[in-house]
Enzyme design. Structure first.
Site, PDB file in Angstrom:
ATOM      1  N   CYS A  23       0.867  -1.184   0.000  1.00  0.00           N
ATOM      2  CA  CYS A  23       0.000   0.000   0.000  1.00  0.00           C
ATOM      3  C   CYS A  23       0.908   1.239   0.000  1.00  0.00           C
ATOM      4  O   CYS A  23       1.836   1.313   0.801  1.00  0.00           O
ATOM      5  CB  CYS A  23      -0.897  -0.005   1.233  1.00  0.00           C
ATOM      6  SG  CYS A  23      -1.774   1.569   1.451  1.00  0.00           S
ATOM      7  N   ASP A  65      -0.018  -6.037   0.091  1.00  0.00           N
ATOM      8  CA  ASP A  65      -1.212  -6.437  -0.642  1.00  0.00           C
ATOM      9  C   ASP A  65      -0.892  -7.699  -1.430  1.00  0.00           C
ATOM     10  O   ASP A  65       0.242  -7.892  -1.866  1.00  0.00           O
ATOM     11  CB  ASP A  65      -1.644  -5.338  -1.618  1.00  0.00           C
ATOM     12  CG  ASP A  65      -2.200  -4.121  -0.890  1.00  0.00           C
ATOM     13  OD1 ASP A  65      -2.920  -4.309   0.100  1.00  0.00           O
ATOM     14  OD2 ASP A  65      -1.905  -3.000  -1.315  1.00  0.00           O
TER      15      ASP A  65
END
Lengths: 118, 163
Positions: free
Chosen positions: B56, B63
Protein backbone atom coordinates in the site's frame (compact mmCIF):
# COMPACT_ATOMS: atom_id res chain seq x y z
CA UNK A 1 9.81 -7.71 17.33
CA UNK A 2 7.74 -8.47 20.38
CA UNK A 3 4.43 -10.36 20.27
CA UNK A 4 2.27 -8.88 22.99
CA UNK A 5 -0.09 -11.22 24.77
CA UNK A 6 -3.79 -11.14 25.54
CA UNK A 7 -5.69 -12.94 28.24
CA UNK A 8 -8.02 -15.69 27.09
CA UNK A 9 -10.03 -18.35 28.87
CA UNK A 10 -7.83 -21.32 29.71
CA UNK A 11 -8.25 -24.40 27.49
CA UNK A 12 -9.57 -22.41 24.55
CA UNK A 13 -8.59 -24.16 21.34
CA UNK A 14 -7.15 -21.55 18.99
CA UNK A 15 -6.21 -21.86 15.35
CA UNK A 16 -4.90 -18.97 13.27
CA UNK A 17 -4.42 -19.15 9.54
CA UNK A 18 -3.10 -16.73 6.95
CA UNK A 19 -2.85 -17.07 3.19
CA UNK A 20 -0.47 -14.12 3.16
CA UNK A 21 2.80 -15.59 4.35
CA UNK A 22 5.74 -14.42 2.27
CA UNK A 23 9.49 -14.69 2.77
CA UNK A 24 12.61 -14.92 0.63
CA UNK A 25 14.12 -18.28 -0.27
CA UNK A 26 17.89 -18.70 -0.24
CA UNK A 27 17.91 -17.95 -3.97
CA UNK A 28 16.23 -14.62 -3.27
CA UNK A 29 12.99 -15.76 -4.85
CA UNK A 30 9.93 -14.69 -2.89
CA UNK A 31 8.15 -17.71 -1.42
CA UNK A 32 4.40 -17.70 -0.76
CA UNK A 33 2.61 -19.94 1.65
CA UNK A 34 -0.40 -20.50 3.85
CA UNK A 35 0.32 -20.51 7.55
CA UNK A 36 -1.58 -22.41 10.25
CA UNK A 37 -0.95 -22.02 13.97
CA UNK A 38 -2.77 -24.22 16.45
CA UNK A 39 -2.67 -24.53 20.23
CA UNK A 40 -4.66 -25.02 23.41
CA UNK A 41 -4.49 -21.88 25.46
CA UNK A 42 -3.05 -21.81 28.97
CA UNK A 43 -4.66 -18.44 29.60
CA UNK A 44 -2.98 -16.20 27.04
CA UNK A 45 -2.83 -15.75 23.30
CA UNK A 46 -1.07 -13.39 20.89
CA UNK A 47 -2.16 -9.87 20.02
CA UNK A 48 -3.43 -10.21 16.43
CA UNK A 49 -1.95 -6.90 15.26
CA UNK A 50 1.48 -8.04 16.43
CA UNK A 51 1.01 -11.38 14.70
CA UNK A 52 0.15 -9.57 11.47
CA UNK A 53 3.19 -7.32 11.82
CA UNK A 54 5.40 -10.32 12.54
CA UNK A 55 4.13 -12.17 9.47
CA UNK A 56 4.69 -9.02 7.40
CA UNK A 57 8.23 -8.70 8.77
CA UNK A 58 9.11 -12.04 7.19
CA UNK A 59 8.73 -10.53 3.70
CA UNK A 60 12.32 -9.34 3.74
CA UNK A 61 13.76 -12.29 5.63
CA UNK A 62 15.88 -14.90 3.83
CA UNK A 63 15.03 -18.36 5.11
CA UNK A 64 15.50 -21.94 4.16
CA UNK A 65 11.97 -22.98 3.23
CA UNK A 66 12.16 -26.11 5.39
CA UNK A 67 12.82 -23.94 8.46
CA UNK A 68 9.91 -21.56 8.10
CA UNK A 69 7.59 -23.55 10.39
CA UNK A 70 10.29 -23.75 13.08
CA UNK A 71 11.02 -20.03 12.77
CA UNK A 72 7.39 -19.16 13.47
CA UNK A 73 6.99 -21.85 16.13
CA UNK A 74 9.95 -20.46 18.07
CA UNK A 75 8.64 -16.93 17.88
CA UNK A 76 5.29 -17.96 19.35
CA UNK A 77 6.77 -20.35 21.84
CA UNK A 78 9.01 -17.66 23.31
CA UNK A 79 6.08 -15.24 23.55
CA UNK A 80 3.33 -17.34 25.14
CA UNK A 81 3.00 -20.58 27.01
CA UNK A 82 0.63 -23.04 25.36
CA UNK A 83 -0.35 -26.65 25.25
CA UNK A 84 0.27 -28.59 22.06
CA UNK A 85 1.56 -25.72 19.93
CA UNK A 86 1.90 -26.67 16.29
CA UNK A 87 2.76 -24.72 13.14
CA UNK A 88 2.10 -25.89 9.60
CA UNK A 89 3.08 -24.05 6.42
CA UNK A 90 1.82 -25.02 2.98
CA UNK A 91 4.23 -23.49 0.51
CA UNK A 92 3.40 -22.62 -3.04
CA UNK A 93 4.76 -25.13 -5.55
CA UNK A 94 8.29 -24.61 -6.84
CA UNK A 95 9.54 -26.63 -9.79
CA UNK A 96 6.26 -28.51 -9.75
CA UNK A 97 6.81 -29.67 -6.19
CA UNK A 98 4.39 -28.84 -3.40
CA UNK A 99 5.89 -28.60 0.06
CA UNK A 100 4.28 -28.73 3.49
CA UNK A 101 6.49 -28.16 6.51
CA UNK A 102 5.40 -28.45 10.11
CA UNK A 103 6.88 -28.14 13.58
CA UNK A 104 5.47 -29.03 16.96
CA UNK A 105 2.27 -30.90 17.66
CA UNK A 106 0.48 -32.13 14.54
CA UNK A 107 -3.09 -31.01 13.95
CA UNK A 108 -5.86 -30.89 11.38
CA UNK A 109 -5.71 -27.67 9.39
CA UNK A 110 -8.95 -25.86 8.80
CA UNK A 111 -9.08 -23.10 6.23
CA UNK A 112 -12.74 -22.22 6.17
CA UNK A 113 -14.03 -20.50 3.10
CA UNK A 114 -14.75 -17.09 4.58
CA UNK A 115 -18.25 -16.16 3.56
CA UNK A 116 -17.37 -12.51 4.03
CA UNK A 117 -14.34 -12.56 1.78
CA UNK A 118 -13.44 -13.59 -1.74
CA UNK B 1 19.91 -29.15 -30.35
CA UNK B 2 17.14 -28.75 -32.90
CA UNK B 3 16.85 -25.59 -34.97
CA UNK B 4 13.70 -24.79 -33.02
CA UNK B 5 15.54 -25.04 -29.69
CA UNK B 6 18.41 -22.95 -31.05
CA UNK B 7 16.03 -20.22 -32.16
CA UNK B 8 14.23 -20.12 -28.83
CA UNK B 9 17.47 -20.19 -26.83
CA UNK B 10 18.89 -17.31 -28.84
CA UNK B 11 15.81 -15.20 -28.16
CA UNK B 12 15.92 -15.37 -24.37
CA UNK B 13 18.31 -14.50 -21.56
CA UNK B 14 16.75 -15.19 -18.19
CA UNK B 15 15.14 -18.55 -18.98
CA UNK B 16 17.54 -21.35 -18.03
CA UNK B 17 20.04 -18.95 -16.48
CA UNK B 18 22.05 -20.45 -13.61
CA UNK B 19 22.18 -17.14 -11.79
CA UNK B 20 18.71 -15.72 -11.54
CA UNK B 21 18.75 -12.30 -9.94
CA UNK B 22 15.58 -11.27 -8.16
CA UNK B 23 14.97 -7.56 -8.12
CA UNK B 24 12.83 -6.02 -5.41
CA UNK B 25 12.24 -2.68 -7.10
CA UNK B 26 9.88 -2.23 -10.04
CA UNK B 27 11.77 -2.89 -13.25
CA UNK B 28 9.97 -3.34 -16.60
CA UNK B 29 13.31 -3.98 -18.28
CA UNK B 30 13.17 -7.50 -16.86
CA UNK B 31 10.54 -8.42 -19.44
CA UNK B 32 11.66 -10.46 -22.44
CA UNK B 33 9.87 -11.58 -25.57
CA UNK B 34 10.04 -14.36 -28.10
CA UNK B 35 8.61 -14.51 -31.59
CA UNK B 36 5.11 -15.74 -32.25
CA UNK B 37 5.57 -18.30 -35.03
CA UNK B 38 1.82 -18.77 -35.50
CA UNK B 39 0.99 -15.24 -36.55
CA UNK B 40 -1.51 -16.48 -39.11
CA UNK B 41 -3.69 -17.71 -36.23
CA UNK B 42 -5.54 -15.69 -33.68
CA UNK B 43 -5.31 -17.48 -30.36
CA UNK B 44 -5.64 -16.67 -26.70
CA UNK B 45 -2.82 -16.88 -24.21
CA UNK B 46 -3.68 -16.74 -20.52
CA UNK B 47 -1.04 -16.19 -17.87
CA UNK B 48 -2.11 -16.64 -14.24
CA UNK B 49 0.03 -15.15 -11.50
CA UNK B 50 -1.24 -16.25 -8.11
CA UNK B 51 1.63 -14.87 -6.07
CA UNK B 52 1.48 -11.21 -6.92
CA UNK B 53 2.31 -8.89 -4.06
CA UNK B 54 2.97 -5.19 -3.65
CA UNK B 55 2.57 -2.59 -0.91
CA UNK B 56 0.00 0.00 0.00
CA UNK B 57 1.55 3.36 -0.95
CA UNK B 58 0.22 5.01 2.19
CA UNK B 59 0.58 2.43 4.97
CA UNK B 60 3.24 0.15 3.45
CA UNK B 61 1.09 -2.82 4.38
CA UNK B 62 1.40 -5.75 2.00
CA UNK B 63 -1.21 -6.44 -0.64
CA UNK B 64 -1.74 -9.77 -2.35
CA UNK B 65 -3.65 -10.87 -5.37
CA UNK B 66 -3.96 -13.00 -8.43
CA UNK B 67 -3.28 -11.43 -11.80
CA UNK B 68 -4.83 -12.88 -14.92
CA UNK B 69 -3.34 -11.76 -18.22
CA UNK B 70 -5.24 -12.69 -21.37
CA UNK B 71 -3.92 -11.70 -24.76
CA UNK B 72 -4.03 -12.39 -28.48
CA UNK B 73 -0.42 -12.25 -29.64
CA UNK B 74 0.81 -10.41 -32.67
CA UNK B 75 4.53 -10.78 -33.38
CA UNK B 76 6.03 -10.73 -29.90
CA UNK B 77 5.05 -12.83 -26.91
CA UNK B 78 6.10 -12.33 -23.31
CA UNK B 79 8.35 -15.01 -21.87
CA UNK B 80 6.93 -16.37 -18.63
CA UNK B 81 10.08 -16.45 -16.50
CA UNK B 82 10.84 -12.85 -17.31
CA UNK B 83 7.22 -12.05 -16.47
CA UNK B 84 7.67 -13.80 -13.12
CA UNK B 85 10.76 -11.72 -12.34
CA UNK B 86 9.02 -8.55 -13.48
CA UNK B 87 5.97 -9.24 -11.28
CA UNK B 88 8.18 -10.04 -8.28
CA UNK B 89 9.85 -6.65 -8.79
CA UNK B 90 6.65 -5.06 -7.44
CA UNK B 91 7.30 -6.58 -4.00
CA UNK B 92 8.41 -3.29 -2.42
CA UNK B 93 6.44 -1.05 -4.73
CA UNK B 94 3.73 1.01 -3.14
CA UNK B 95 0.82 1.47 -5.52
CA UNK B 96 -2.94 1.22 -5.52
CA UNK B 97 -4.46 -1.87 -7.09
CA UNK B 98 -5.98 0.12 -9.93
CA UNK B 99 -2.61 1.69 -10.75
CA UNK B 100 -0.74 -1.61 -10.59
CA UNK B 101 -3.11 -3.30 -13.04
CA UNK B 102 -2.96 -0.40 -15.50
CA UNK B 103 0.81 -0.14 -15.19
CA UNK B 104 1.30 -3.83 -15.94
CA UNK B 105 -1.15 -3.63 -18.83
CA UNK B 106 0.67 -0.65 -20.35
CA UNK B 107 4.09 -2.28 -19.88
CA UNK B 108 2.90 -5.43 -21.66
CA UNK B 109 1.32 -3.46 -24.51
CA UNK B 110 4.54 -1.52 -24.96
CA UNK B 111 6.55 -4.73 -24.88
CA UNK B 112 4.49 -6.88 -27.25
CA UNK B 113 2.13 -4.63 -29.21
CA UNK B 114 -0.46 -7.43 -29.04
CA UNK B 115 -3.66 -7.60 -31.02
CA UNK B 116 -5.62 -7.61 -27.79
CA UNK B 117 -4.63 -7.70 -24.12
CA UNK B 118 -6.35 -7.53 -20.79
CA UNK B 119 -5.06 -7.68 -17.23
CA UNK B 120 -7.43 -8.58 -14.42
CA UNK B 121 -6.38 -8.07 -10.81
CA UNK B 122 -8.12 -10.07 -8.10
CA UNK B 123 -6.77 -8.58 -4.91
CA UNK B 124 -7.36 -9.92 -1.43
CA UNK B 125 -9.80 -7.91 0.67
CA UNK B 126 -8.59 -5.04 2.78
CA UNK B 127 -11.00 -3.40 5.17
CA UNK B 128 -13.74 -5.76 4.00
CA UNK B 129 -13.42 -4.70 0.34
CA UNK B 130 -11.66 -6.56 -2.45
CA UNK B 131 -10.74 -4.61 -5.56
CA UNK B 132 -10.77 -6.20 -9.02
CA UNK B 133 -9.63 -3.76 -11.70
CA UNK B 134 -9.41 -4.75 -15.37
CA UNK B 135 -7.17 -3.16 -17.97
CA UNK B 136 -7.94 -3.75 -21.64
CA UNK B 137 -6.35 -2.78 -24.92
CA UNK B 138 -6.78 -3.56 -28.60
CA UNK B 139 -4.82 -2.51 -31.65
CA UNK B 140 -6.39 -0.49 -34.47
CA UNK B 141 -7.95 -3.39 -36.34
CA UNK B 142 -11.74 -3.57 -36.23
CA UNK B 143 -11.84 -7.21 -35.18
CA UNK B 144 -9.85 -6.58 -32.01
CA UNK B 145 -11.59 -3.31 -31.30
CA UNK B 146 -14.82 -5.28 -31.41
CA UNK B 147 -13.43 -7.84 -28.97
CA UNK B 148 -12.34 -5.09 -26.59
CA UNK B 149 -15.71 -3.39 -26.82
CA UNK B 150 -17.60 -6.62 -26.29
CA UNK B 151 -15.55 -7.67 -23.29
CA UNK B 152 -15.61 -4.19 -21.79
CA UNK B 153 -19.38 -3.82 -22.04
CA UNK B 154 -20.14 -7.33 -20.88
CA UNK B 155 -17.79 -7.56 -17.95
CA UNK B 156 -19.74 -8.37 -14.87
CA UNK B 157 -23.01 -7.60 -16.65
CA UNK B 158 -24.96 -9.20 -13.83
CA UNK B 159 -23.41 -7.80 -10.69
CA UNK B 160 -21.63 -10.63 -9.03
CA UNK B 161 -18.43 -11.44 -7.36
CA UNK B 162 -15.58 -11.83 -9.83
CA UNK B 163 -12.99 -14.48 -9.02
Amino acid sequence: MELRTLKVVKDTQIQYSSKELLFLAQSGQPYRGTLYINFLSKGTTINLIDLKKYITSLRSKVLNSENIAYEIYEKINTSITTNNLGVIVDLSARGGIQQRVSYGKDFQTVLKPNIFQV
Amino acid sequence: MSSYSKKRSAELESLGSDKTKYEYRYNPKLLETFENIHQENDYWVTLNADEFTSLCPKTNQPDFGTLIINYIPNIKMVESKSLKLYLFSFINNGEFHEDVVNKIGKDLVKLMQPKYLEVVGLFYPRGNISIHPTFSYSNDQDKYKEIEKHRFINRNINPQRIG
